[in-house]
Design a protein around this motif. Structure first.
Motif, PDB file in Angstrom:
ATOM      1  N   ILE A 273       0.970  -1.141  -0.116  1.00 64.04           N
ATOM      2  CA  ILE A 273       0.181  -0.096   0.115  1.00 64.04           C
ATOM      3  C   ILE A 273       1.057   1.344  -0.185  1.00 64.04           C
ATOM      4  N   ASP A 274       0.619   1.903  -0.871  1.00 61.65           N
ATOM      5  CA  ASP A 274       1.346   3.330  -0.997  1.00 61.65           C
ATOM      6  C   ASP A 274       0.477   4.623  -0.694  1.00 61.65           C
ATOM      7  N   PRO A 275       1.032   5.661  -0.178  1.00 56.40           N
ATOM      8  CA  PRO A 275       0.170   6.874  -0.028  1.00 56.40           C
ATOM      9  C   PRO A 275      -0.359   7.439  -1.206  1.00 56.40           C
ATOM     10  N   GLY A 276      -1.703   7.614  -1.131  1.00 59.75           N
ATOM     11  CA  GLY A 276      -2.518   8.210  -2.176  1.00 59.75           C
ATOM     12  C   GLY A 276      -3.300   7.115  -2.993  1.00 59.75           C
TER      13      GLY A 276
ATOM     14  N   PRO B 126      -2.802  10.159   3.686  1.00 56.51           N
ATOM     15  CA  PRO B 126      -3.581  10.394   2.440  1.00 56.51           C
ATOM     16  C   PRO B 126      -3.807   9.077   1.730  1.00 56.51           C
ATOM     17  N   LEU B 127      -5.207   8.593   1.746  1.00 60.53           N
ATOM     18  CA  LEU B 127      -5.476   7.191   1.462  1.00 60.53           C
ATOM     19  C   LEU B 127      -6.768   7.275   1.496  1.00 60.53           C
TER      20      LEU B 127
ATOM     21  N   LYS C 221      -7.823   0.641  -6.836  1.00 58.90           N
ATOM     22  CA  LYS C 221      -6.415   0.527  -7.394  1.00 58.90           C
ATOM     23  C   LYS C 221      -6.159  -0.860  -6.869  1.00 58.90           C
ATOM     24  N   LYS C 222      -6.325  -1.241  -5.616  1.00 65.46           N
ATOM     25  CA  LYS C 222      -6.025  -2.405  -4.998  1.00 65.46           C
ATOM     26  C   LYS C 222      -7.079  -2.878  -3.960  1.00 65.46           C
ATOM     27  N   ALA C 223      -7.185  -4.157  -3.948  1.00 65.74           N
ATOM     28  CA  ALA C 223      -8.373  -4.811  -3.245  1.00 65.74           C
ATOM     29  C   ALA C 223      -7.896  -5.881  -2.464  1.00 65.74           C
ATOM     30  N   PHE C 224      -8.143  -5.748  -1.271  1.00 68.80           N
ATOM     31  CA  PHE C 224      -7.689  -6.828  -0.245  1.00 68.80           C
ATOM     32  C   PHE C 224      -9.018  -7.474   0.095  1.00 68.80           C
ATOM     33  N   LEU C 225      -9.091  -8.868  -0.175  1.00 69.59           N
ATOM     34  CA  LEU C 225     -10.190  -9.657   0.166  1.00 69.59           C
ATOM     35  C   LEU C 225      -9.832 -10.691   1.237  1.00 69.59           C
ATOM     36  N   SER C 226     -10.879 -11.168   1.885  1.00 75.15           N
ATOM     37  CA  SER C 226     -10.790 -12.252   2.901  1.00 75.15           C
ATOM     38  C   SER C 226     -11.526 -13.693   2.290  1.00 75.15           C
ATOM     39  N   ALA C 227     -11.064 -14.786   2.761  1.00 74.96           N
ATOM     40  CA  ALA C 227     -11.898 -15.970   2.377  1.00 74.96           C
ATOM     41  C   ALA C 227     -12.051 -16.784   3.705  1.00 74.96           C
TER      42      ALA C 227
ATOM     43  N   LEU D 148     -15.611  -6.517  -6.378  1.00 76.67           N
ATOM     44  CA  LEU D 148     -14.318  -5.832  -5.934  1.00 76.67           C
ATOM     45  C   LEU D 148     -13.188  -6.577  -6.992  1.00 76.67           C
ATOM     46  N   LEU D 149     -13.358  -7.840  -7.172  1.00 80.13           N
ATOM     47  CA  LEU D 149     -12.348  -8.312  -8.156  1.00 80.13           C
ATOM     48  C   LEU D 149     -12.597  -7.692  -9.490  1.00 80.13           C
ATOM     49  N   ASP D 150     -13.687  -7.632  -9.972  1.00 80.00           N
ATOM     50  CA  ASP D 150     -13.973  -7.168 -11.394  1.00 80.00           C
ATOM     51  C   ASP D 150     -13.481  -5.517 -11.383  1.00 80.00           C
ATOM     52  N   THR D 151     -13.527  -4.918 -10.339  1.00 82.25           N
ATOM     53  CA  THR D 151     -13.184  -3.276 -10.412  1.00 82.25           C
ATOM     54  C   THR D 151     -11.942  -3.007 -10.110  1.00 82.25           C
ATOM     55  N   ALA D 152     -11.241  -3.717  -9.283  1.00 83.33           N
ATOM     56  CA  ALA D 152      -9.718  -3.462  -8.810  1.00 83.33           C
ATOM     57  C   ALA D 152      -8.838  -3.546 -10.028  1.00 83.33           C
ATOM     58  N   GLN D 153      -7.819  -2.898  -9.906  1.00 81.33           N
ATOM     59  CA  GLN D 153      -6.631  -3.074 -10.783  1.00 81.33           C
ATOM     60  C   GLN D 153      -5.830  -4.535 -10.290  1.00 81.33           C
ATOM     61  N   THR D 154      -5.612  -4.484  -9.037  1.00 85.14           N
ATOM     62  CA  THR D 154      -4.813  -5.499  -8.620  1.00 85.14           C
ATOM     63  C   THR D 154      -5.716  -6.106  -7.307  1.00 85.14           C
ATOM     64  N   SER D 155      -5.806  -7.385  -7.136  1.00 88.70           N
ATOM     65  CA  SER D 155      -6.126  -8.129  -6.301  1.00 88.70           C
ATOM     66  C   SER D 155      -5.418  -9.041  -5.451  1.00 88.70           C
ATOM     67  N   TYR D 156      -5.813  -8.979  -4.042  1.00 93.71           N
ATOM     68  CA  TYR D 156      -5.289  -9.837  -3.027  1.00 93.71           C
ATOM     69  C   TYR D 156      -6.087 -10.496  -2.089  1.00 93.71           C
ATOM     70  N   VAL D 157      -5.754 -11.825  -1.829  1.00 97.50           N
ATOM     71  CA  VAL D 157      -6.393 -12.448  -0.949  1.00 97.50           C
ATOM     72  C   VAL D 157      -5.640 -12.651   0.570  1.00 97.50           C
ATOM     73  N   VAL D 158      -6.103 -12.232   1.801  1.00 99.29           N
ATOM     74  CA  VAL D 158      -5.391 -12.296   2.692  1.00 99.29           C
ATOM     75  C   VAL D 158      -6.068 -13.521   3.838  1.00 99.29           C
ATOM     76  N   VAL D 159      -5.240 -14.554   3.974  1.00 97.64           N
ATOM     77  CA  VAL D 159      -5.628 -15.653   4.729  1.00 97.64           C
ATOM     78  C   VAL D 159      -4.261 -16.440   5.385  1.00 97.64           C
ATOM     79  N   ASP D 160      -4.509 -16.760   6.640  1.00 92.61           N
ATOM     80  CA  ASP D 160      -3.646 -17.245   7.407  1.00 92.61           C
ATOM     81  C   ASP D 160      -3.421 -18.693   7.162  1.00 92.61           C
TER      82      ASP D 160
END
Length: 255
Positions: free
Chosen positions: A91-94, A116-117, A165-171, A194-206
């Motif tokens: 994640i970057d400022p802005g 700023p975010l 720009k970036k989406a962080f999704l749970s599962a 979220l997946l269809d809209t975001a430029q980059t997508s991440y899934v955050v899972v332990d």
């Protein structure tokens, strides 16, 4: 009530109490015991539960899901902390980012600096957390509340109008055959938006969620840029999922 909705309610009851009976489910869902037994058989075929005399139990002792709760889960807190720290490096400022509802994404929100975010979220816990950070522009979709999350056609339509720009999704689970899964069907459309809209997508899972599956698949591996996980994942598991087509970023613990 259709079968998919019954299966969802059965799993919610099972995740809340760890054991259910045919009689209780029959009364709660207003269907016959025969229908419930057929439902339990289908869910057992998917590896989600084990049938016992008169009812069913969870298939795995550490099976996770979206439970009936007022407060976010604190299970596996050290793993969530590692994932949050890893997510911050992306994640970057802005940036314009989206934080899907969940306890790991809440940990990301807690660790975001007041900078700023723009943050789009449907999680009321994340909303409460970020409302105190005045430099972060908070964007909240409409919709109806499903436990601690906002969902529905209104929320989905709103998300599709945004430039994320970036989406962080749970599962709930990450499975080599079923992909990324959750238990509540009401939330799949929002995640897809979220997946269809975001430029980059991440899934955050332990790492505990690898190898687990739930009722609804919301994405396959090729639809996600990167899975962010903690240092507890074994090298064999990581290799297995990379061979299945997943891109993994793993937190490196500093000794």
């Amino acid at each position: 009530m259709n079968a998919i909705r019954r299966h969802e309610l059965i799993m919610e009851a099972l995740l809340a109490s760890r054991e259910v009976t045919v009689q209780d489910l029959s009364e709660r869902l207003n269907v016959t015991g025969k229908t419930i037994r057929e439902d339990l058989a289908r869910l057992e075929e998917k590896g989600l539960l084990l049938r016992i005399h008169g009812g069913a139990v969870l298939a795995q002792s550490d099976q996770l899901g979206i439970l009936s709760q007022q407060e976010p889960l604190v299970r596996h807190s050290s793993e969530k902390t590692e994932i949050a720290e890893l997510a911050l490096t992306f994640i970057d400022p802005g940036d314009i980012i989206a934080l899907d509802g969940g306890s790991t994404t809440l940990e990301i929100a807690k660790r975001l600096r007041n900078q700023p975010l723009t943050v789009v979220t449907n999680d009321v816990h994340i909303i409460a957390e970020l409302s105190r950070k005045d430099e972060i522009q908070l964007v909240v979709p409409g919709g109806y509340r499903v436990r601690n999350m906002l969902a529905g056609a209104e929320a989905e339509a709103y998300i599709r109008k945004l430039n994320i720009k970036k989406a962080f999704l749970s599962a709930t689970g990450v499975h080599a055959e079923f992909g990324f899964t959750i238990y509540t069907g009401d939330l799949t459309a929002f995640k897809r938006a979220l997946l269809d809209t975001a430029q980059t997508s991440y899934v955050v899972v332990d790492h505990h969620k690898f190898g687990q599956g739930a009722l609804f698949t919301f994405a396959d591996f090729h639809e996600i840029n990167t899975i962010l996980t903690d240092s507890g994942i074994s090298s064999d598991t990581a290799q297995h999922y990379r061979q299945a087509g997943a891109n993994l970023a793993i937190y490196e613990r500093m000794n």
